[in-house]
Write a protein that holds these residues in place. Structure first.
Motif, PDB file in Angstrom:
ATOM      1  N   UNK A  63      11.171 -16.993  21.492  1.00  0.00           N
ATOM      2  CA  UNK A  63       9.733 -17.220  21.369  1.00  0.00           C
ATOM      3  C   UNK A  63       8.995 -16.693  22.588  1.00  0.00           C
ATOM      4  N   UNK A  64       9.551 -16.908  23.777  1.00  0.00           N
ATOM      5  CA  UNK A  64       8.869 -16.457  24.992  1.00  0.00           C
ATOM      6  C   UNK A  64       8.722 -14.931  25.020  1.00  0.00           C
ATOM      7  N   UNK A  65       9.743 -14.209  24.566  1.00  0.00           N
ATOM      8  CA  UNK A  65       9.659 -12.746  24.518  1.00  0.00           C
ATOM      9  C   UNK A  65       8.676 -12.298  23.436  1.00  0.00           C
ATOM     10  N   UNK A  89       3.366 -10.228  21.503  1.00  0.00           N
ATOM     11  CA  UNK A  89       2.150 -10.525  20.738  1.00  0.00           C
ATOM     12  C   UNK A  89       0.914 -10.421  21.626  1.00  0.00           C
ATOM     13  N   UNK A  90       1.042 -10.763  22.892  1.00  0.00           N
ATOM     14  CA  UNK A  90      -0.115 -10.738  23.789  1.00  0.00           C
ATOM     15  C   UNK A  90      -0.697  -9.332  23.952  1.00  0.00           C
ATOM     16  N   UNK A  91       0.051  -8.298  23.627  1.00  0.00           N
ATOM     17  CA  UNK A  91      -0.448  -6.929  23.709  1.00  0.00           C
ATOM     18  C   UNK A  91      -1.186  -6.494  22.442  1.00  0.00           C
ATOM     19  N   UNK A  92      -1.169  -7.317  21.399  1.00  0.00           N
ATOM     20  CA  UNK A  92      -1.813  -6.960  20.141  1.00  0.00           C
ATOM     21  C   UNK A  92      -3.311  -7.214  20.193  1.00  0.00           C
ATOM     22  N   UNK A  93      -4.048  -6.502  19.346  1.00  0.00           N
ATOM     23  CA  UNK A  93      -5.468  -6.786  19.165  1.00  0.00           C
ATOM     24  C   UNK A  93      -5.595  -8.091  18.386  1.00  0.00           C
ATOM     25  N   UNK A 150      -0.493 -10.828  11.795  1.00  0.00           N
ATOM     26  CA  UNK A 150       0.872 -11.238  12.084  1.00  0.00           C
ATOM     27  C   UNK A 150       1.082 -12.713  11.779  1.00  0.00           C
ATOM     28  N   UNK A 151       0.071 -13.526  12.024  1.00  0.00           N
ATOM     29  CA  UNK A 151       0.197 -14.972  11.793  1.00  0.00           C
ATOM     30  C   UNK A 151       0.411 -15.296  10.315  1.00  0.00           C
ATOM     31  N   UNK A 152       0.117 -14.355   9.443  1.00  0.00           N
ATOM     32  CA  UNK A 152       0.268 -14.576   8.006  1.00  0.00           C
ATOM     33  C   UNK A 152       1.636 -14.155   7.471  1.00  0.00           C
ATOM     34  N   UNK A 153       2.499 -13.645   8.325  1.00  0.00           N
ATOM     35  CA  UNK A 153       3.770 -13.104   7.836  1.00  0.00           C
ATOM     36  C   UNK A 153       4.878 -14.137   7.700  1.00  0.00           C
ATOM     37  N   UNK A 154       4.865 -15.178   8.540  1.00  0.00           N
ATOM     38  CA  UNK A 154       5.913 -16.201   8.444  1.00  0.00           C
ATOM     39  C   UNK A 154       5.453 -17.458   9.171  1.00  0.00           C
TER      40      UNK A 154
END
Length: 168
Positions: free
Chosen positions: A79-81, A86-90, A97-101
């Motif tokens: 999760x930490x990685x 994720x922090x580099x995403x817009x 991404x939050x809708x994928x799983x």
């Protein structure tokens, strides 16, 4: 050219699902992907089975049709990685991404992701703002407009003041 990367980039060793006692190793180095397996069985037909190994370049491994769909590489990351990635995403991509799983929904709404996003968007975070973020969540704080935040802060101060006066 020298590389900053260590020779071994990723390694995971595990046992097959019960009742299997088979062992597996996936090793990713700078130049290749190595998959090793050891079949452990009391059955006579498997007693002579020797350990196996497959070595492939990164390109060949990704193009191997036998492996397509069998490995979910993102699921194997911590999760930490994943939060760092994720922090580099817009913001739009984080929402998608939050809708994928369920796992990504949890990560994409976590305070661990949103606290640095809010801190980078704000010039200064006061202790009152930090306390409010702890109550309402950093993500919610990010998407709340400034007027609403000021109203929340006033309400919070008023509640704290009335609690203190009732304690006296």
């Amino acid at each position: 050219m020298a590389s900053w990367l260590p020779e071994t980039l990723f390694e995971i060793v595990g046992q097959g699902p019960a009742p299997s006692k088979d062992y597996y190793q996936l090793l990713v180095t700078r130049s290749q992907v190595i998959f090793r397996w050891w079949k452990i069985s009391l059955r006579s037909e498997h007693r002579t089975t020797k350990p196996g190994e497959t070595k492939e370049t990164h390109e060949d491994f990704l193009e191997n049709s036998q492996l397509q769909g069998k490995f979910d590489f993102l699921e194997r990351l911590s999760d930490s990685l994943l939060l760092i990635i994720i922090s580099y995403l817009d913001l739009e991509d984080i929402a998608r991404l939050s809708q994928t799983s369920r796992r990504f929904a949890k990560l994409c709404t976590s305070d661990e992701l949103w606290e640095p996003i809010v801190q980078s968007a704000c010039d200064h975070i006061t202790p009152d703002m930090r306390a409010l973020a702890q109550d309402m969540g950093w993500r919610q704080m990010f998407f709340t407009n400034k007027l609403q935040l000021q109203r929340h802060l006033r309400k919070r101060k008023h509640r704290q003041g009335s609690q203190r006066s009732s304690q006296l």
